[in-house]
Design a protein around this motif. Structure first.
Motif, PDB file in Angstrom:
ATOM      1  N   ARG A  59     -12.514   8.701 -19.616  1.00  0.00           N
ATOM      2  CA  ARG A  59     -11.527   8.017 -18.772  1.00  0.00           C
ATOM      3  C   ARG A  59     -11.252   8.827 -17.509  1.00  0.00           C
ATOM      4  O   ARG A  59     -11.192   8.276 -16.401  1.00  0.00           O
ATOM      5  CB  ARG A  59     -10.235   7.750 -19.550  1.00  0.00           C
ATOM      6  N   ALA A  60     -11.099  10.130 -17.661  1.00  0.00           N
ATOM      7  CA  ALA A  60     -10.838  10.989 -16.496  1.00  0.00           C
ATOM      8  C   ALA A  60     -12.031  10.990 -15.545  1.00  0.00           C
ATOM      9  O   ALA A  60     -11.865  10.933 -14.319  1.00  0.00           O
ATOM     10  CB  ALA A  60     -10.508  12.408 -16.946  1.00  0.00           C
ATOM     11  N   ALA A  61     -13.244  11.046 -16.098  1.00  0.00           N
ATOM     12  CA  ALA A  61     -14.450  11.053 -15.260  1.00  0.00           C
ATOM     13  C   ALA A  61     -14.606   9.730 -14.517  1.00  0.00           C
ATOM     14  O   ALA A  61     -14.959   9.709 -13.328  1.00  0.00           O
ATOM     15  CB  ALA A  61     -15.685  11.330 -16.118  1.00  0.00           C
ATOM     16  N   LEU A  62     -14.344   8.627 -15.185  1.00  0.00           N
ATOM     17  CA  LEU A  62     -14.468   7.317 -14.543  1.00  0.00           C
ATOM     18  C   LEU A  62     -13.412   7.142 -13.450  1.00  0.00           C
ATOM     19  O   LEU A  62     -13.710   6.637 -12.363  1.00  0.00           O
ATOM     20  CB  LEU A  62     -14.384   6.210 -15.587  1.00  0.00           C
ATOM     21  N   ALA A  63     -12.194   7.586 -13.719  1.00  0.00           N
ATOM     22  CA  ALA A  63     -11.132   7.499 -12.698  1.00  0.00           C
ATOM     23  C   ALA A  63     -11.483   8.364 -11.488  1.00  0.00           C
ATOM     24  O   ALA A  63     -11.308   7.937 -10.340  1.00  0.00           O
ATOM     25  CB  ALA A  63      -9.793   7.921 -13.301  1.00  0.00           C
ATOM     26  N   TRP A  64     -11.959   9.574 -11.740  1.00  0.00           N
ATOM     27  CA  TRP A  64     -12.347  10.475 -10.652  1.00  0.00           C
ATOM     28  C   TRP A  64     -13.501   9.865  -9.854  1.00  0.00           C
ATOM     29  O   TRP A  64     -13.499   9.875  -8.620  1.00  0.00           O
ATOM     30  CB  TRP A  64     -12.709  11.843 -11.212  1.00  0.00           C
ATOM     31  N   ALA A  65     -14.484   9.306 -10.551  1.00  0.00           N
ATOM     32  CA  ALA A  65     -15.627   8.683  -9.879  1.00  0.00           C
ATOM     33  C   ALA A  65     -15.172   7.537  -8.976  1.00  0.00           C
ATOM     34  O   ALA A  65     -15.673   7.393  -7.858  1.00  0.00           O
ATOM     35  CB  ALA A  65     -16.636   8.173 -10.900  1.00  0.00           C
ATOM     36  N   GLU A  66     -14.228   6.748  -9.447  1.00  0.00           N
ATOM     37  CA  GLU A  66     -13.720   5.644  -8.627  1.00  0.00           C
ATOM     38  C   GLU A  66     -13.007   6.166  -7.384  1.00  0.00           C
ATOM     39  O   GLU A  66     -13.222   5.668  -6.281  1.00  0.00           O
ATOM     40  CB  GLU A  66     -12.787   4.762  -9.452  1.00  0.00           C
ATOM     41  N   SER A  67     -12.170   7.170  -7.553  1.00  0.00           N
ATOM     42  CA  SER A  67     -11.418   7.702  -6.422  1.00  0.00           C
ATOM     43  C   SER A  67     -12.344   8.338  -5.388  1.00  0.00           C
ATOM     44  O   SER A  67     -12.200   8.102  -4.182  1.00  0.00           O
ATOM     45  CB  SER A  67     -10.383   8.726  -6.917  1.00  0.00           C
ATOM     46  N   VAL A  68     -13.304   9.117  -5.850  1.00  0.00           N
ATOM     47  CA  VAL A  68     -14.225   9.797  -4.937  1.00  0.00           C
ATOM     48  C   VAL A  68     -15.176   8.794  -4.268  1.00  0.00           C
ATOM     49  O   VAL A  68     -15.442   8.892  -3.069  1.00  0.00           O
ATOM     50  CB  VAL A  68     -14.993  10.917  -5.671  1.00  0.00           C
ATOM     51  N   THR A  69     -15.658   7.829  -5.016  1.00  0.00           N
ATOM     52  CA  THR A  69     -16.563   6.824  -4.453  1.00  0.00           C
ATOM     53  C   THR A  69     -15.869   5.991  -3.388  1.00  0.00           C
ATOM     54  O   THR A  69     -16.466   5.638  -2.372  1.00  0.00           O
ATOM     55  CB  THR A  69     -17.133   5.927  -5.570  1.00  0.00           C
ATOM     56  N   ARG A  70     -14.601   5.726  -3.595  1.00  0.00           N
ATOM     57  CA  ARG A  70     -13.821   4.922  -2.638  1.00  0.00           C
ATOM     58  C   ARG A  70     -13.021   5.813  -1.687  1.00  0.00           C
ATOM     59  O   ARG A  70     -11.937   5.446  -1.240  1.00  0.00           O
ATOM     60  CB  ARG A  70     -12.885   3.996  -3.405  1.00  0.00           C
ATOM     61  N   VAL A  71     -13.544   6.963  -1.348  1.00  0.00           N
ATOM     62  CA  VAL A  71     -12.842   7.973  -0.563  1.00  0.00           C
ATOM     63  C   VAL A  71     -12.238   7.414   0.727  1.00  0.00           C
ATOM     64  O   VAL A  71     -11.154   7.822   1.132  1.00  0.00           O
ATOM     65  CB  VAL A  71     -13.757   9.193  -0.277  1.00  0.00           C
ATOM     66  N   ALA A  72     -12.913   6.477   1.364  1.00  0.00           N
ATOM     67  CA  ALA A  72     -12.395   5.933   2.628  1.00  0.00           C
ATOM     68  C   ALA A  72     -11.063   5.222   2.439  1.00  0.00           C
ATOM     69  O   ALA A  72     -10.212   5.247   3.328  1.00  0.00           O
ATOM     70  CB  ALA A  72     -13.409   4.975   3.257  1.00  0.00           C
ATOM     71  N   SER A  73     -10.862   4.624   1.287  1.00  0.00           N
ATOM     72  CA  SER A  73      -9.594   3.922   1.046  1.00  0.00           C
ATOM     73  C   SER A  73      -8.611   4.737   0.213  1.00  0.00           C
ATOM     74  O   SER A  73      -7.407   4.552   0.328  1.00  0.00           O
ATOM     75  CB  SER A  73      -9.843   2.561   0.388  1.00  0.00           C
ATOM     76  N   THR A  74      -9.116   5.659  -0.630  1.00  0.00           N
ATOM     77  CA  THR A  74      -8.198   6.421  -1.492  1.00  0.00           C
ATOM     78  C   THR A  74      -7.750   7.733  -0.873  1.00  0.00           C
ATOM     79  O   THR A  74      -6.659   8.208  -1.155  1.00  0.00           O
ATOM     80  CB  THR A  74      -8.840   6.752  -2.853  1.00  0.00           C
ATOM     81  N   GLY A  75      -8.631   8.364  -0.108  1.00  0.00           N
ATOM     82  CA  GLY A  75      -8.339   9.707   0.374  1.00  0.00           C
ATOM     83  C   GLY A  75      -8.346  10.740  -0.748  1.00  0.00           C
ATOM     84  O   GLY A  75      -8.024  11.896  -0.535  1.00  0.00           O
ATOM     85  N   VAL A  76      -8.733  10.341  -1.934  1.00  0.00           N
ATOM     86  CA  VAL A  76      -8.734  11.170  -3.139  1.00  0.00           C
ATOM     87  C   VAL A  76      -7.406  11.922  -3.250  1.00  0.00           C
ATOM     88  O   VAL A  76      -7.316  13.114  -2.965  1.00  0.00           O
ATOM     89  CB  VAL A  76      -9.954  12.127  -3.196  1.00  0.00           C
ATOM     90  N   PRO A  77      -6.359  11.212  -3.658  1.00  0.00           N
ATOM     91  CA  PRO A  77      -5.017  11.804  -3.680  1.00  0.00           C
ATOM     92  C   PRO A  77      -4.846  12.937  -4.681  1.00  0.00           C
ATOM     93  O   PRO A  77      -5.616  13.076  -5.631  1.00  0.00           O
ATOM     94  CB  PRO A  77      -4.112  10.619  -4.039  1.00  0.00           C
ATOM     95  N   ASP A  78      -3.821  13.734  -4.454  1.00  0.00           N
ATOM     96  CA  ASP A  78      -3.509  14.871  -5.327  1.00  0.00           C
ATOM     97  C   ASP A  78      -3.344  14.447  -6.777  1.00  0.00           C
ATOM     98  O   ASP A  78      -3.762  15.163  -7.686  1.00  0.00           O
ATOM     99  CB  ASP A  78      -2.229  15.577  -4.855  1.00  0.00           C
TER     100      ASP A  78
END
Length: 153
Positions: free
Chosen positions: A87-106
């Motif tokens: 679950r953590a890996a999938l959430a991280w992958a989504e955030s990093v892949t969508r970096v333009a919209s997420t900014g990979v938050p803290d």
């Protein structure tokens, strides 16, 4: 879908360099099935038919149950099918892949860092970046998925 060009023939040194990164990821200590699940999820986000086909086949070869594969896109609703690290890996992958919209938050970093060591998190992020690169190559140059090639015979 017609392949535009075969980038493996046009730029073999570049593809070999990416293969070196892939080799590093496979030797990094991250579980192979976890990495493949992440690759599948990234390919879903990017809508890469070639990679979706390939990673689904690879996960089936690793005996990942079809029920789990069917819910990768909706992993948050998958309950006990996905463990805490997945679950953590999938959430991280989504955030990093969508970096333009997420900014990979803290908060996303903190959630991933709570489950993965620093080295694991860096290696996972390298894997995520690599799959995004492979998706972009396959989509841009129209790699034909194995399932489509087989159906065309």
């Amino acid at each position: 879908m017609t392949q535009r060009l075969d980038y493996t023939q046009v730029s073999p040194a570049g593809v070999k360099a990416l293969g070196g990164v892939y080799g590093y990821v496979t030797q990094s200590g991250l579980p192979a099935a976890l990495v493949e699940l992440v690759f599948l999820r990234i390919s879903q986000i990017n809508n890469c038919a070639y990679c979706l086909d390939m990673h689904t086949r690879d996960l089936l070869k690793k005996d990942v149950p079809i029920e789990k594969l069917a819910l990768v896109q909706a992993w948050e609703e998958g309950g006990a099918l996905f463990d805490a690290r997945e679950r953590a890996a999938l959430a991280w992958a989504e955030s990093v892949t969508r970096v333009a919209s997420t900014g990979v938050p803290d908060a996303d970093f903190a959630a991933a860092h709570a489950v993965f060591s620093e080295k694991e998190l860096v290696d996972l992020t390298i894997a995520i970046g690599l799959m995004n690169t492979y998706n972009r190559l396959a989509i841009s140059f129209r790699n034909t998925p194995q399932a489509v090639a087989m159906a065309s015979r």
